[in-house]
Design an enzyme around this catalytic site. Structure first.
Site, PDB file in Angstrom:
ATOM      1  N   ARG A  22     -21.502  43.870 -30.588  1.00 55.78           N
ATOM      2  CA  ARG A  22     -21.443  44.828 -31.701  1.00 55.78           C
ATOM      3  C   ARG A  22     -22.810  45.460 -31.957  1.00 55.78           C
ATOM      4  O   ARG A  22     -22.932  46.456 -32.638  1.00 55.78           O
ATOM      5  CB  ARG A  22     -20.867  44.173 -32.964  1.00 55.78           C
ATOM      6  CG  ARG A  22     -20.513  45.159 -34.036  1.00 55.78           C
ATOM      7  CD  ARG A  22     -19.573  44.668 -35.131  1.00 55.78           C
ATOM      8  NE  ARG A  22     -19.392  43.254 -35.210  1.00 55.78           N
ATOM      9  CZ  ARG A  22     -20.271  42.411 -35.813  1.00 55.78           C
ATOM     10  NH1 ARG A  22     -21.361  42.880 -36.374  1.00 55.78           N
ATOM     11  NH2 ARG A  22     -20.022  41.123 -35.840  1.00 55.78           N
TER      12      ARG A  22
ATOM     13  N   TYR B  34     -15.263  70.815 -40.920  1.00 58.62           N
ATOM     14  CA  TYR B  34     -14.083  70.133 -40.383  1.00 58.62           C
ATOM     15  C   TYR B  34     -13.347  69.430 -41.538  1.00 58.62           C
ATOM     16  O   TYR B  34     -13.971  68.769 -42.372  1.00 58.62           O
ATOM     17  CB  TYR B  34     -14.531  69.135 -39.313  1.00 58.62           C
ATOM     18  CG  TYR B  34     -13.423  68.286 -38.757  1.00 58.62           C
ATOM     19  CD1 TYR B  34     -12.284  68.864 -38.208  1.00 58.62           C
ATOM     20  CD2 TYR B  34     -13.506  66.903 -38.788  1.00 58.62           C
ATOM     21  CE1 TYR B  34     -11.262  68.078 -37.706  1.00 58.62           C
ATOM     22  CE2 TYR B  34     -12.487  66.112 -38.284  1.00 58.62           C
ATOM     23  CZ  TYR B  34     -11.366  66.710 -37.753  1.00 58.62           C
ATOM     24  OH  TYR B  34     -10.359  65.936 -37.262  1.00 58.62           O
TER      25      TYR B  34
ATOM     26  N   ASP C 121     -23.676  69.277 -37.822  1.00 63.43           N
ATOM     27  CA  ASP C 121     -22.642  68.950 -36.845  1.00 63.43           C
ATOM     28  C   ASP C 121     -22.648  70.079 -35.819  1.00 63.43           C
ATOM     29  O   ASP C 121     -22.261  71.210 -36.110  1.00 63.43           O
ATOM     30  CB  ASP C 121     -21.287  68.830 -37.553  1.00 63.43           C
ATOM     31  CG  ASP C 121     -20.170  68.417 -36.611  1.00 63.43           C
ATOM     32  OD1 ASP C 121     -20.254  68.753 -35.414  1.00 63.43           O
ATOM     33  OD2 ASP C 121     -19.190  67.797 -37.081  1.00 63.43           O
TER      34      ASP C 121
ATOM     35  N   LYS D 262     -15.261  66.291 -27.553  1.00 64.45           N
ATOM     36  CA  LYS D 262     -15.094  67.699 -27.180  1.00 64.45           C
ATOM     37  C   LYS D 262     -15.913  68.021 -25.918  1.00 64.45           C
ATOM     38  O   LYS D 262     -15.646  67.455 -24.867  1.00 64.45           O
ATOM     39  CB  LYS D 262     -15.478  68.585 -28.372  1.00 64.45           C
ATOM     40  CG  LYS D 262     -14.906  68.112 -29.726  1.00 64.45           C
ATOM     41  CD  LYS D 262     -13.415  68.243 -29.764  1.00 64.45           C
ATOM     42  CE  LYS D 262     -12.715  67.929 -31.061  1.00 64.45           C
ATOM     43  NZ  LYS D 262     -13.223  66.995 -32.020  1.00 64.45           N
TER      44      LYS D 262
HETATM   45  N1  PLP Z   1     -16.773  67.558 -36.170  1.00 63.75           N
HETATM   46  C1  PLP Z   1     -16.088  68.627 -35.769  1.00 63.75           C
HETATM   47  C2  PLP Z   1     -16.714  69.969 -35.858  1.00 63.75           C
HETATM   48  C3  PLP Z   1     -14.785  68.490 -35.278  1.00 63.75           C
HETATM   49  O1  PLP Z   1     -14.096  69.573 -34.891  1.00 63.75           O
HETATM   50  C4  PLP Z   1     -14.214  67.195 -35.225  1.00 63.75           C
HETATM   51  C5  PLP Z   1     -12.839  66.988 -34.716  1.00 63.75           C
HETATM   52  O2  PLP Z   1     -12.113  67.880 -34.412  1.00 63.75           O
HETATM   53  C6  PLP Z   1     -14.966  66.110 -35.658  1.00 63.75           C
HETATM   54  C7  PLP Z   1     -16.250  66.316 -36.111  1.00 63.75           C
HETATM   55  C8  PLP Z   1     -14.420  64.717 -35.582  1.00 63.75           C
HETATM   56  O3  PLP Z   1     -14.536  64.253 -34.282  1.00 63.75           O
HETATM   57  P1  PLP Z   1     -13.563  63.123 -33.645  1.00 63.75           P
HETATM   58  O4  PLP Z   1     -12.210  63.728 -33.512  1.00 63.75           O
HETATM   59  O5  PLP Z   1     -14.240  62.812 -32.352  1.00 63.75           O
HETATM   60  O6  PLP Z   1     -13.582  61.993 -34.604  1.00 63.75           O
END
Ligand code: PLP
Length: 408
Positions: free
Chosen positions: A72, A125, A198, A223
């Site tokens: 962990r 998001y 982000d 992604k």
């Molecule tokens: N940040 C953005 C801009 C996203 O589009 C997403 C998911 O679509 C996330 C964070 C969350 O990522 P995850 O699906 O890998 O948890």
């Protein structure tokens, strides 16, 4: 080399790579393999009690050990990928998580305390918004949501002594708004507030927010970074080693460890990140220009288009504009569904950044559970479409869009 020396070479290389939590030696993989070894071990052994004591001494008082005792807290495969990700984003350190959401929640839960305050931009998001607005509230952490691009509102929202963080996406989802990073950093530094961007939609190929003085960068590595729509992963990259150490400890407590197989698939995806993103930038620009001229399209958002409100900022801080285009079909829900169903290349699916093109109508996917008023207030009209291009041939994608639009 005879079999016994090969075996001892293997043991030496293997223990070097497993002991190297910093991953510098992980490339010394067994049998001189070219690829990062996948190490599956829930726990790590010590040869003697003295070996254990030396480790504990180094870990506790000596500024950190270069291995771990339990999975962990770390893993050599994961550490190797973290080192690559830190280099890509020009960070002091990177920490991997089992999802992008877990990277965001671990960061905020580790750094924020009850009574503190967070400022975030509204074009974020949906799950990040939900976590901040609904979950952080339970811990008495207040959140102010400010309109994306309104820097006066952002500065006014800062509460002296209480605001600890400003978080935003750039580009945002789905309208691809671009945060003016130097301006954001200037505001944050004047008020001694930390910043997190982000950068999922940009990737480190198209933008490196840490170079502009941002404190933390998050990617949903699900992604572009992994790039094949086959794993969930997240990464946090930070400019300051000390702060990153605290968050790494936070991960050990909250328990968000990615598994070694997923970390390996991510490292494999990273090998082609540059050429994938280049191709996706190219196709998306062509698609955006094509859609903008089409009579059956009402409006297009893509930061590479001069018509995008943040085009000027994007050209100053990005090397490419990404693989996502949002647009409105001229028509209602039924017309838009006809268009989606007529397409042959993109799959109707959430997500983005993989080798396959994906398309979605936010009104019937990510925002389906919202009240109509709230959905419309956020701009998620029935005719809005988000198209994430893959690496298929650009002309094939253009031809597919053309035939689907002509049917309307
Ligand atoms: N940040 C953005 C801009 C996203 O589009 C997403 C998911 O679509 C996330 C964070 C969350 O990522 P995850 O699906 O890998 O948890």
């Amino acid at each position: 080399m005879d079999e016994s020396s090969l075996q001892s070479q293997f043991e030496h290389d293997f223990s070097t790579s497993t002991q190297s939590v910093h991953g510098k030696n992980a490339a010394n993989s067994p049998y001189y393999a070219l690829h990062t070894p996948i190490v599956h071990s829930a726990t790590y052994r010590f040869d003697t009690t003295q070996h254990l004591l030396d480790y504990m001494e180094q870990k506790t008082w000596g500024g950190g050990a270069d291995r771990v005792e339990y999975a962990r807290y770390g893993n050599p495969t994961i550490r190797d990928v973290e080192d690559k990700l830190a280099l890509l984003d020009h960070g002091a350190d990177a920490i991997l998580f089992p999802s992008g959401m877990n990277a965001i929640t671990t960061l905020l839960l580790t750094v924020l305390r009850a009574g503190q305050h967070l400022v975030m931009t509204d074009d974020c998001y949906s799950r990040t918004r939900q976590f901040a607005l609904q979950w952080l509230k339970r811990f008495n952490i207040e959140v102010s949501m400010v309109p994306m691009g309104d820097y006066e509102a952002l500065e006014c929202a800062i509460i002296p002594q209480r605001t600890r963080f400003i978080i935003s996406e750039s580009p945002t989802n789905p309208f691809l708004g671009i945060v003016d990073l130097p301006r954001l950093v200037d505001i944050a530094r004047r008020h001694q507030v930390m910043t997190m961007i982000d950068s999922t939609f940009a990737t480190p190929i198209n933008q490196k927010p840490l170079d502009f003085g941002v404190d933390f960068v998050v990617h949903s590595a699900t992604k572009y970074l992994s790039g094949h729509n086959d794993i969930l992963a997240g990464v946090l990259v930070g400019a300051d080693q000390g702060r990153m150490r605290v968050i790494r400890d936070g991960r050990g407590i909250l328990g968000g460890m990615i598994d070694a197989n997923s970390a390996y698939l991510l490292s494999r995806g990273l090998k082609t990140l540059g050429i994938r993103v280049q191709q996706q930038n190219h196709t998306a620009q062509q698609v955006a220009e094509f859609l903008e001229k089409h009579p059956n399209v009402e409006r297009v958002w893509y930061p590479g288009l001069v018509s995008h409100p943040d085009h000027a900022i994007a050209t100053q801080q990005m090397c490419g504009f990404g693989g996502v285009i949002s647009f409105m079909i001229r028509g209602d829900m039924a017309t838009t569904r006809r268009f989606m169903d007529a397409l042959r290349i993109p799959f109707i699916a959430p997500s983005l950044g993989g080798v396959e093109s994906l398309i979605e109508q936010p009104a019937v996917m990510s925002y389906y559970d919202k009240e109509l008023d709230e959905r419309l207030e956020l701009g998620m009209t029935d005719n809005l479409v988000r198209f994430a291009v893959g690496i298929e041939d650009t002309n094939d994608i253009l031809a597919d869009l053309a035939q689907a639009l002509e049917q309307l």
